[in-house]
Design an enzyme around this catalytic site. Sequence first.
Site, PDB file in Angstrom:
ATOM      1  N   GLU A   1       0.823  -1.213   0.000  1.00 55.31           N
ATOM      2  CA  GLU A   1       0.000   0.000   0.000  1.00 55.31           C
ATOM      3  C   GLU A   1       0.856   1.262   0.000  1.00 55.31           C
ATOM      4  O   GLU A   1       0.520   2.242  -0.651  1.00 55.31           O
ATOM      5  CB  GLU A   1      -0.958   0.009   1.199  1.00 55.31           C
ATOM      6  CG  GLU A   1      -2.073  -1.022   1.113  1.00 55.31           C
ATOM      7  CD  GLU A   1      -2.987  -0.821  -0.092  1.00 55.31           C
ATOM      8  OE1 GLU A   1      -3.078   0.302  -0.623  1.00 55.31           O
ATOM      9  OE2 GLU A   1      -3.604  -1.814  -0.530  1.00 55.31           O
TER      10      GLU A   1
ATOM     11  N   TYR B   1      -6.042   5.644   5.529  1.00 54.18           N
ATOM     12  CA  TYR B   1      -6.220   4.759   4.375  1.00 54.18           C
ATOM     13  C   TYR B   1      -5.415   3.461   4.546  1.00 54.18           C
ATOM     14  O   TYR B   1      -5.965   2.355   4.410  1.00 54.18           O
ATOM     15  CB  TYR B   1      -5.788   5.474   3.085  1.00 54.18           C
ATOM     16  CG  TYR B   1      -5.658   4.518   1.943  1.00 54.18           C
ATOM     17  CD1 TYR B   1      -6.783   4.087   1.254  1.00 54.18           C
ATOM     18  CD2 TYR B   1      -4.419   3.974   1.600  1.00 54.18           C
ATOM     19  CE1 TYR B   1      -6.673   3.155   0.234  1.00 54.18           C
ATOM     20  CE2 TYR B   1      -4.304   3.044   0.593  1.00 54.18           C
ATOM     21  CZ  TYR B   1      -5.438   2.644  -0.096  1.00 54.18           C
ATOM     22  OH  TYR B   1      -5.324   1.711  -1.086  1.00 54.18           O
TER      23      TYR B   1
ATOM     24  N   ASP C   1      -9.651   5.982  -1.078  1.00 50.01           N
ATOM     25  CA  ASP C   1      -8.632   6.688  -1.853  1.00 50.01           C
ATOM     26  C   ASP C   1      -9.346   7.433  -2.982  1.00 50.01           C
ATOM     27  O   ASP C   1     -10.581   7.475  -3.024  1.00 50.01           O
ATOM     28  CB  ASP C   1      -7.565   5.711  -2.379  1.00 50.01           C
ATOM     29  CG  ASP C   1      -8.141   4.691  -3.355  1.00 50.01           C
ATOM     30  OD1 ASP C   1      -9.371   4.699  -3.595  1.00 50.01           O
ATOM     31  OD2 ASP C   1      -7.361   3.893  -3.907  1.00 50.01           O
TER      32      ASP C   1
END
Length: 466
Positions: A35, A121, A139
């Site tokens: 990520e 996130y 996102d």
Amino acid sequence: MPWRKKWLDPAEHEGAEPEFGKVLEKRAYEVWVSEVMLQQTRVSTVIPYFNTWISKWPTVEALAEASHDDVLAVWKGLGYYSRATRLHDGAKAVLATTDDVPCKIPSAVDALQKIPGIGRYTAGAVSSIAFGEAEPVLDGNVARVLSRQLGLYVDAKDKKSTDVLWDVAGSLVKSVAGYPEQGRSPVPGQWNQALMELGSTICTPRPKCEECPIQRTCRVYAEGQILSTKKAAVTTDVPDIEDACTLCLQLDTEDLATAPEDAGDDDENDAAPKPAKKRKTEQKPPANTISNYFTSRTAPNPKPKPDPATPTLSTEAAPPATESSNKRKTPPATPAQAKAIATYCSLFPKKMPKKAVPEEDAFPQQTLLPADQLTTEVRKATACAHVESLGLGSLDVGEVRELGSLVHVFTHLKLTMHVVHVGLEGAAEGGIGEGKTARKWVEEGDMGGATLSTGMRRCWELVAGT
Ligand code: SF4
């Protein structure tokens, strides 16, 4: 994608602690690394970096024990080096935890966000994908899908809108996962990844609505469909979200009908609107709002419109494209209609004009006077003062030559870097300083393999070319 793996179900590993805890920790670490690498970087670019990273540091412990120089060297070419530093700092913080548990990476989003470099996130991604917790992610891709599904004509980066979209994303993932009745499961991670992928492949800035599996629940698609077929009625008794919503900006449908077909062709979600676009967004009396195009009969969704404060987007999973599900789909649009609908959908969420980025003149790690006060003499004197501040001991400053200037544009800053060659006389020995601010001497021939940011590498190329 090497970071996409089968979900590890704790129920299948009961009694296998602490081994299972270590396996779970490794899985969470891999999701975390992927990520961070994927932020502002394409999947195809990330894959080889991810594979190299994981083979070099397969666990969070291995990363925590790595040297900072090694971490930067492996990251070289991926850009935004601060991400590597934060990942390294985060791994060290995880290793420093005194909790006596096999899996030192926590599963709860609150605890994850206490790790340096992990924001809301990334915490949602690790918690849902690795641990199966019903936690949302938001996102740019997910925000685009949700704002279109809800018909929210908002700046998706605005705090008020972002709060609503996080709430919607949270309600959805909890609903599909059967929270709180159901415990951890693969559903939250699959759901979040599906939304992200839908936004990156189909519900793109210029959407491919005819391929969309959730077209049937899409508010903006339904509005675009009605506008494109011109079956609009001029009166309505169905309240429209724009009439009641305090969140949406007004979007004039007369102008929408003439919106250029390349609206939303930009790669980036935050691209600014083109000046020629005939789209009015000022607050005006509601003379021609979208609600004028809906009647009870033509309204695509007879359910009450969602109140943005308490989002109620349907979580009914779209069925696979079988014969029976196709029957429930709206009739296929003609190519001309499909184009008009996609043009309409591409206006959502509202694209805000980009702010002008500030400009600075600089040497490495040193901002200079404003450009209009900078002369060659000032630049040379500042460069010499900077070199002397490094504490080079017995080395003396010799010839000083100005080599030129380079402009490097970051997302937040336009930087003009001035390159000055400062000759030093005497014998150079050892490194300079300690810790993260330490510097070292590098042979000219070894500079190709040195870890440098893109801006610094361009400066070095200017030096090497003289
Ligand atoms: S129908 Fe079109 S606008 Fe709506 S979610 Fe699907 S791709 Fe996006």
